[in-house]
Design an enzyme around this catalytic site. Sequence first.
Site, PDB file in Angstrom:
ATOM      1  NE  ARG A  74     -67.962  -7.116  23.311  1.00 52.78           N
ATOM      2  CZ  ARG A  74     -66.831  -6.453  23.159  1.00 52.78           C
ATOM      3  NH1 ARG A  74     -66.113  -6.106  24.197  1.00 52.78           N
ATOM      4  NH2 ARG A  74     -66.416  -6.127  21.963  1.00 52.78           N
ATOM      5  CE  LYS A 181     -69.594  13.537  16.300  1.00 51.82           C
ATOM      6  NZ  LYS A 181     -69.598  14.106  17.655  1.00 51.82           N
ATOM      7  CG  HIS A 274     -72.508  18.771  14.889  1.00 48.46           C
ATOM      8  ND1 HIS A 274     -73.092  17.659  14.322  1.00 48.46           N
ATOM      9  CD2 HIS A 274     -72.107  18.384  16.123  1.00 48.46           C
ATOM     10  CE1 HIS A 274     -73.038  16.658  15.183  1.00 48.46           C
ATOM     11  NE2 HIS A 274     -72.443  17.062  16.278  1.00 48.46           N
TER      12      HIS A 274
HETATM   13  C1  BG6 Z   1     -72.108  15.850  19.665  1.00 44.30           C
HETATM   14  C2  BG6 Z   1     -70.742  16.103  20.226  1.00 44.30           C
HETATM   15  O1  BG6 Z   1     -72.025  15.402  18.352  1.00 44.30           O
HETATM   16  O2  BG6 Z   1     -72.863  17.059  19.707  1.00 44.30           O
HETATM   17  C3  BG6 Z   1     -70.834  16.655  21.645  1.00 44.30           C
HETATM   18  O3  BG6 Z   1     -70.002  14.902  20.237  1.00 44.30           O
HETATM   19  C4  BG6 Z   1     -71.723  17.865  21.681  1.00 44.30           C
HETATM   20  O4  BG6 Z   1     -69.540  16.972  22.160  1.00 44.30           O
HETATM   21  C5  BG6 Z   1     -73.059  17.581  21.009  1.00 44.30           C
HETATM   22  O5  BG6 Z   1     -71.929  18.206  23.047  1.00 44.30           O
HETATM   23  C6  BG6 Z   1     -73.874  18.845  20.872  1.00 44.30           C
HETATM   24  O6  BG6 Z   1     -75.155  18.524  20.435  1.00 44.30           O
HETATM   25  P1  BG6 Z   1     -76.396  19.431  20.833  1.00 44.30           P
HETATM   26  O7  BG6 Z   1     -77.535  18.815  20.083  1.00 44.30           O
HETATM   27  O8  BG6 Z   1     -76.547  19.347  22.311  1.00 44.30           O
HETATM   28  O9  BG6 Z   1     -76.067  20.815  20.384  1.00 44.30           O
END
Ligand code: BG6
Length: 532
Positions: A74, A181, A274
Amino acid sequence: MSAPAPARGKTGVSIKRTEGPDPGVEAIRAKDPVTIVIFGASGDLAKRKLLPALYHLHAGGYLPERYAVVGFSRTPLGDDAYRESMLAALREQVKGDSVGADHPIVQALHYQPGDADNPETFRDLRARLEKIEKDCGLPGNRLYYLSVAPEFFPLILENLAAAGLIRQKTDPTWSRVIIEKPFGTDLTSARALNAIVGATLDENQIYRIDHYLGKETVQNILSFRFGNSIFEPLFNQKYVDNVQITVAEELGMEGRRGAYYDGAGTMRDMVQNHILQLFCLIAMEPPSALEAQAIRDEKVKVLRALVPMTRKEVAANTVRGQYGMGEKNGQVVKGYRQEEGVDPQSCTETFVALRMKVDNWRWAGVPFFLRSGKRLAKRVSEIAVEFKQPPLHLFRYLGEDDEIVARPMSNVIVMRIQPDEGISLSIACKQPGMRIQLQEVEMDFFYGEAFHERSPEAYERLLLDALRGDASLFTRSDEVEYSWRFITAIHEAWANLPPPSFPNYYPFSDGPDEANRLLEGTQARWRPLREA
Ligand code: BG6
């Protein structure tokens, strides 16, 4: 919640490196010239992850000979101003490297202002893309990256299609779309989103991203299980007592995220995507080939074996937590309800622990324990597979009350996803001395010691795969729906249970003590986070 830490000795292991044939950059680089269009071009993800990923892919020689990157969002900006702001962000991210304004990645950047909900601006985008592609000699292959809030996914897809920006399967050039996501917030919304996405794109044009799948150590789960012959025969209900998956974070809301998080909670933010992906990789059957369909078929099969819990089962097998106020190093740390953007009465969980059963031949009767949370003692992601104890306790010794005891010991394989990436195996060993007394020692493999090459970041790997048309590390529509089926049943039961009494854990602890309740009747203990 904490369990007494077992005394541990360290055993050095020598690591024999197998020098397999190096496939070479040429074999796996992206070859089709391409235009990458980033929606949410000046957002956090683009600055912190996407541009640095492209920079490293360029440095490694993985990008095609010709490419352009077009930012769309935007903010009214010109190409030069966009390049400048991205250059500043890039310099922050790739510290140590001096990136100049003449770097090919910076030169490849273009900017097109527009609104996700304004079809007119998509017609402008089309004209702009055609011009850039003509000037740069690009054939029109396009990778669209939707790095925007989820409410914009349908709008952008509809407008892309209406402006003729999505190629058909039969076209000589391709269009692919990476979707960030969260993909839905429950089963119904995920199905609805799949239907919208499916109306515009063929499944093989859709790349639903879960950045955990791009992590080296996550990909290594399959290599470890199916690239070695000695472990896999033991990975089943005959030998495994329990499996514990932990994704713990020390971070809290860190300012900006409160508003989003308060509507999501740990279950949606971490578990549905995850952690269930980690579960799939540790629990699935071997795929018939290392390719997208075979891998995703197996993941779906194991997700189907997660039978949605009834309300009673949810009450017995889940524990929610929320961190309160606390102190660290003399500094007061806000509780979740005091965080910016969070409802002061919020009942959103910042911690969740689950006990799951997997109804299939391999895992029947083996509990899978999952836990994840914010503001915990340590940032640690790991999978621990604990084996059954030996059938007979031969090794007994005189215990404290002059009783003959046998210390229960079981072998544990721990895959450390992050940090201290590696794998360890604990074994019982005779402690030197005249008596026969066993001590638990560990054989430990550390990535950092065994390999000296730089590990690509998750987004590098995933962007490269999308450019090459390999969807193995992206989630398929049915996979997303089965994981939501399981999670939504828990949310529905929670909505009908009395509200939890929050806050219930101290910041930088191991989470609520109540999580121990899930382990009752098993030999499992939550692995203390500080030790992990
Ligand atoms: C994200 C979440 O998908 O993954 C976050 O929205 C989280 O809340 C993050 O902190 C963790 O990712 P990583 O790679 O730091 O373990």
